[in-house]
Design a protein around this motif. Structure first.
Motif, PDB file in Angstrom:
ATOM      1  N   MET A   1       0.897  -1.100   0.004  1.00 27.09           N
ATOM      2  CA  MET A   1      -0.081  -0.118  -0.019  1.00 27.09           C
ATOM      3  C   MET A   1       0.766   1.239  -0.006  1.00 27.09           C
ATOM      4  O   MET A   1       1.283   1.598   1.041  1.00 27.09           O
ATOM      5  N   SER A   2       1.161   1.896  -1.270  1.00 27.95           N
ATOM      6  CA  SER A   2       1.961   3.057  -1.183  1.00 27.95           C
ATOM      7  C   SER A   2       1.131   4.225  -2.139  1.00 27.95           C
ATOM      8  O   SER A   2       0.132   4.013  -2.470  1.00 27.95           O
ATOM      9  N   THR A   3       1.560   5.328  -1.762  1.00 27.93           N
ATOM     10  CA  THR A   3       1.285   6.484  -2.429  1.00 27.93           C
ATOM     11  C   THR A   3       2.107   7.027  -3.393  1.00 27.93           C
ATOM     12  O   THR A   3       3.322   7.401  -2.902  1.00 27.93           O
ATOM     13  N   ALA A   4       1.597   7.370  -4.620  1.00 23.33           N
ATOM     14  CA  ALA A   4       2.421   7.762  -5.701  1.00 23.33           C
ATOM     15  C   ALA A   4       1.987   9.184  -5.927  1.00 23.33           C
ATOM     16  O   ALA A   4       0.895   9.551  -5.797  1.00 23.33           O
ATOM     17  N   ALA A   5       2.946  10.012  -6.484  1.00 22.38           N
ATOM     18  CA  ALA A   5       2.650  11.200  -7.161  1.00 22.38           C
ATOM     19  C   ALA A   5       2.843  11.384  -8.473  1.00 22.38           C
ATOM     20  O   ALA A   5       4.024  10.572  -9.051  1.00 22.38           O
ATOM     21  N   VAL A   6       1.766  11.701  -9.425  1.00 20.87           N
ATOM     22  CA  VAL A   6       2.155  11.910 -10.856  1.00 20.87           C
ATOM     23  C   VAL A   6       2.211  13.399 -10.902  1.00 20.87           C
ATOM     24  O   VAL A   6       1.267  14.079 -10.841  1.00 20.87           O
ATOM     25  N   ILE A   7       3.448  13.735 -11.521  1.00 23.19           N
ATOM     26  CA  ILE A   7       3.537  15.248 -11.909  1.00 23.19           C
ATOM     27  C   ILE A   7       3.584  15.418 -13.396  1.00 23.19           C
ATOM     28  O   ILE A   7       4.444  14.825 -14.035  1.00 23.19           O
ATOM     29  N   VAL A   8       2.484  16.238 -13.608  1.00 24.43           N
ATOM     30  CA  VAL A   8       2.305  16.383 -15.030  1.00 24.43           C
ATOM     31  C   VAL A   8       3.493  17.490 -15.672  1.00 24.43           C
ATOM     32  O   VAL A   8       2.994  18.797 -15.138  1.00 24.43           O
ATOM     33  N   ALA A   9       4.296  17.262 -16.348  1.00 27.24           N
ATOM     34  CA  ALA A   9       5.194  18.331 -16.884  1.00 27.24           C
ATOM     35  C   ALA A   9       5.451  18.335 -18.293  1.00 27.24           C
ATOM     36  O   ALA A   9       6.473  18.644 -18.970  1.00 27.24           O
ATOM     37  N   ALA A  10       4.311  17.685 -19.324  1.00 25.86           N
ATOM     38  CA  ALA A  10       4.497  17.630 -20.574  1.00 25.86           C
ATOM     39  C   ALA A  10       4.210  18.978 -21.296  1.00 25.86           C
ATOM     40  O   ALA A  10       4.180  18.824 -22.634  1.00 25.86           O
ATOM     41  N   GLY A  11       3.486  20.035 -20.807  1.00 24.68           N
ATOM     42  CA  GLY A  11       2.831  20.884 -21.357  1.00 24.68           C
ATOM     43  C   GLY A  11       4.089  21.876 -21.952  1.00 24.68           C
ATOM     44  O   GLY A  11       5.118  21.824 -21.871  1.00 24.68           O
ATOM     45  N   ARG A  12       3.534  22.464 -23.235  1.00 22.12           N
ATOM     46  CA  ARG A  12       4.391  23.441 -23.787  1.00 22.12           C
ATOM     47  C   ARG A  12       4.434  24.941 -23.331  1.00 22.12           C
ATOM     48  O   ARG A  12       5.288  25.603 -23.410  1.00 22.12           O
ATOM     49  N   GLY A  13       3.606  25.239 -22.453  1.00 22.63           N
ATOM     50  CA  GLY A  13       3.302  26.565 -21.869  1.00 22.63           C
ATOM     51  C   GLY A  13       3.648  27.441 -22.520  1.00 22.63           C
ATOM     52  O   GLY A  13       4.194  28.725 -22.329  1.00 22.63           O
ATOM     53  N   THR A  14       2.944  27.694 -23.747  1.00 23.67           N
ATOM     54  CA  THR A  14       2.959  28.705 -24.664  1.00 23.67           C
ATOM     55  C   THR A  14       2.350  30.082 -24.341  1.00 23.67           C
ATOM     56  O   THR A  14       2.701  31.274 -24.675  1.00 23.67           O
ATOM     57  N   ARG A  15       1.483  30.166 -23.129  1.00 20.66           N
ATOM     58  CA  ARG A  15       0.921  31.198 -22.826  1.00 20.66           C
ATOM     59  C   ARG A  15       1.827  32.222 -22.202  1.00 20.66           C
ATOM     60  O   ARG A  15       1.558  33.345 -22.029  1.00 20.66           O
ATOM     61  N   VAL A  16       2.814  31.563 -21.518  1.00 21.28           N
ATOM     62  CA  VAL A  16       3.881  32.396 -20.728  1.00 21.28           C
ATOM     63  C   VAL A  16       5.027  33.289 -21.864  1.00 21.28           C
ATOM     64  O   VAL A  16       5.371  34.298 -21.445  1.00 21.28           O
ATOM     65  N   GLY A  17       5.129  32.597 -22.738  1.00 21.84           N
ATOM     66  CA  GLY A  17       6.054  33.393 -23.789  1.00 21.84           C
ATOM     67  C   GLY A  17       7.412  32.923 -23.607  1.00 21.84           C
ATOM     68  O   GLY A  17       7.441  31.965 -22.358  1.00 21.84           O
ATOM     69  N   GLY A  18       8.456  33.461 -23.953  1.00 20.00           N
ATOM     70  CA  GLY A  18       9.712  33.103 -23.941  1.00 20.00           C
ATOM     71  C   GLY A  18      10.026  31.914 -24.918  1.00 20.00           C
ATOM     72  O   GLY A  18       9.022  31.515 -25.354  1.00 20.00           O
ATOM     73  N   ASP A  19      11.316  31.518 -24.515  1.00 20.50           N
ATOM     74  CA  ASP A  19      11.755  30.360 -25.567  1.00 20.50           C
ATOM     75  C   ASP A  19      11.704  29.127 -24.929  1.00 20.50           C
ATOM     76  O   ASP A  19      12.105  28.027 -25.617  1.00 20.50           O
ATOM     77  N   ILE A 100      -2.430  13.557  -8.342  1.00 18.30           N
ATOM     78  CA  ILE A 100      -1.860  14.208  -9.709  1.00 18.30           C
ATOM     79  C   ILE A 100      -1.615  15.569  -9.598  1.00 18.30           C
ATOM     80  O   ILE A 100      -2.807  16.189  -9.071  1.00 18.30           O
ATOM     81  N   HIS A 101      -0.310  16.104 -10.061  1.00 15.00           N
ATOM     82  CA  HIS A 101       0.022  17.515  -9.878  1.00 15.00           C
ATOM     83  C   HIS A 101       0.410  17.971 -10.866  1.00 15.00           C
ATOM     84  O   HIS A 101       1.219  17.477 -11.604  1.00 15.00           O
ATOM     85  N   ASP A 102      -0.134  19.520 -11.346  1.00 12.39           N
ATOM     86  CA  ASP A 102       0.389  20.265 -12.308  1.00 12.39           C
ATOM     87  C   ASP A 102       1.781  20.772 -11.860  1.00 12.39           C
ATOM     88  O   ASP A 102       1.932  21.485 -11.101  1.00 12.39           O
ATOM     89  N   VAL A 103       2.933  20.334 -12.749  1.00 16.66           N
ATOM     90  CA  VAL A 103       4.291  20.851 -12.351  1.00 16.66           C
ATOM     91  C   VAL A 103       4.221  22.518 -12.068  1.00 16.66           C
ATOM     92  O   VAL A 103       5.053  23.188 -11.508  1.00 16.66           O
ATOM     93  N   ALA A 104       3.372  23.527 -12.897  1.00 10.44           N
ATOM     94  CA  ALA A 104       3.345  24.646 -12.891  1.00 10.44           C
ATOM     95  C   ALA A 104       2.768  25.173 -11.604  1.00 10.44           C
ATOM     96  O   ALA A 104       2.602  26.542 -11.769  1.00 10.44           O
ATOM     97  N   ARG A 105       2.747  24.413 -10.720  1.00 15.69           N
ATOM     98  CA  ARG A 105       2.199  24.786  -9.216  1.00 15.69           C
ATOM     99  C   ARG A 105       3.361  24.753  -8.432  1.00 15.69           C
ATOM    100  O   ARG A 105       3.300  23.896  -7.427  1.00 15.69           O
ATOM    101  N   PRO A 106       4.377  25.439  -8.290  1.00 15.07           N
ATOM    102  CA  PRO A 106       5.849  25.095  -7.606  1.00 15.07           C
ATOM    103  C   PRO A 106       5.489  25.268  -6.166  1.00 15.07           C
ATOM    104  O   PRO A 106       6.580  25.175  -5.453  1.00 15.07           O
ATOM    105  N   LEU A 107       4.558  26.174  -5.735  1.00 14.63           N
ATOM    106  CA  LEU A 107       4.437  26.564  -4.492  1.00 14.63           C
ATOM    107  C   LEU A 107       3.676  25.630  -3.451  1.00 14.63           C
ATOM    108  O   LEU A 107       3.335  25.993  -2.382  1.00 14.63           O
ATOM    109  N   VAL A 108       3.283  24.365  -4.160  1.00 12.26           N
ATOM    110  CA  VAL A 108       2.557  23.373  -3.399  1.00 12.26           C
ATOM    111  C   VAL A 108       3.439  23.114  -1.750  1.00 12.26           C
ATOM    112  O   VAL A 108       4.692  22.966  -2.335  1.00 12.26           O
TER     113      VAL A 108
END
Ligand code: MG
Length: 379
Positions: A1-19, A100-108
């Motif tokens: 019985m264990s607990t896993a985290a799935v961190i979703v970091a596959a997005g391209r994040g185009t809304r922020v801009g930058g390269d 399941i967590h979105d990588v773009a929430r780094p202040l969790v």
């Protein structure tokens, strides 16, 4: 019985801009993804992590590929497909719960992870939400056309936690196109308990969010302490260089560089504080270019490495261990020399000395030892 985290970091994040995608951009000296991952890695609730990356980013998980708690998998074309890939990677394990967590929430933070974990003791699914406090308008062509009742409305956050078999089955049965995993769970008939969200747990979407995240993190000063120790043996010569000061002496210290044992100990203390190896790694003694080098090069490098991570030296304390030469008459000059190189006020640097009561190699005057402690701060 264990607990896993799935961190979703596959997005391209185009809304922020930058390269580059936002999860690989720097936030207070580290990439966004590293902040997020480290919070889950250090949570007592989490046993393993699946990091879901875009197929183009598979080599962008520095330091985590070999970690025994982290596995890295390639995501899909949509967020739903990426989460599914992460969940499938856990199939056949003893995983009972998954967050399941979105990588773009780094202040969790750990408290949030704990709340979700605790709620899953008695619920099949739990997710953080924030009650909407602003009025909600409807509009058309820039004009307010009505008001939406905010009673009972919540802003959804992650991590969203589930019974692992439940959410895996729900994903396998879902046609795709869901906004989040709560929607997928509910489509499968799973009730989702709302847990208190946190205003700090913001999702980085726009450039302004980067500034807000930096501001929120500013309240947490990062303080590091490192120690260093070094020894050099005496050989023929007429002076020693200690903490950048030349002291006349009947013998000289031997070494590949100028053998400034005090400066070496301090340099290693700084590398130690930022967990960045030691002088030998950065300046291999086998490399002829460091022969007779001024040890200032090493100290400059350590300070630059710390600065690149956002750290400055707050204070340092160096102890030289020898019977001779007498250090006390030179200690002030040594502290000032180190302070000049580092770029801090001299009263933040201490240089002192002790003998070893004529015991051991320093007592027999075969060489000089030095130990140093350095405190680095990132405001
Ligand atoms: Mg040395």
């Amino acid at each position: 019985m264990s607990t896993a985290a799935v961190i979703v970091a596959a997005g391209r994040g185009t809304r922020v801009g930058g390269d580059m995608p936002k999860q690989w951009r720097m936030l207070r000296g580290r990439v966004v993804a590293a902040w997020t991952l480290d919070t889950f890695l250090s949570s007592p609730c989490i046993d393993r992590i699946v990091l879901v990356l875009h197929a183009d980013d598979m080599d962008l998980a520095p330091g985590y590929e070999g970690h025994d708690m982290v596995s890295v998998v390639a995501g899909g074309a949509t967020r739903t497909a990426s989460v599914r890939a992460g969940l499938e990677a856990l199939a056949g394990s003893d995983t009972a719960r998954v967050l399941i967590h979105d990588v773009a929430r780094p202040l969790v933070d750990h408290a949030m992870i704990q709340r979700i974990f605790d709620t899953l003791e008695n619920a099949r699914a739990a997710a953080p939400g924030l009650a909407v406090s602003d009025a909600l308008w409807q509009s058309e062509s820039g004009q307010v056309t009505g008001l939406t009742e905010r009673e009972g409305l919540f802003r959804a956050q992650t991590p969203q936690g589930f019974s692992y078999p439940d959410i895996l089955a729900a994903h396998r049965a879902h046609a795709g196109g869901a906004a989040d995993d709560v929607q997928i769970a509910r489509a499968a008939g799973i009730e989702v308990t709302i847990v208190a969200g946190d205003e700090r747990n913001l999702k980085i979407t726009t450039e302004a969010d980067f500034e807000r995240a930096e501001m929120l993190m500013r309240g947490h000063m990062d303080i590091r302490v490192g120690n260093g120790f070094d020894v050099h043996r005496f050989g023929p010569g007429d002076h020693v260089t200690l903490c950048g000061v030349v002291v006349p002496h009947g013998r000289a210290l031997q070494g590949h560089s100028d053998a400034d044992v005090g400066m070496h100990a301090l340099t290693d203390a700084i590398y130690g504080a930022i967990a960045d190896g030691d002088i030998g790694q950065h300046f291999p003694p086998t490399d002829p270019q460091w022969k007779d080098a001024d040890s200032r090069i090493f100290l400059d490098h350590a300070i630059a490495q710390a600065a690149a991570l956002g750290f400055t030296l707050s204070n340092a304390d160096v102890t030289l261990i020898c019977e001779a030469p007498k250090i006390a008459p030179h200690a002030g000059a040594m502290a000032r020399a180190l302070a000049r190189i580092i770029g801090v006020a001299a009263d933040r640097i201490s240089v002192k000395a002790t003998t070893s009561e004529r015991l051991g190699f320093t007592g027999r005057a075969e060489g000089i030892a030095a130990s140093a402690t350095a405190t680095l701060i990132k405001p």
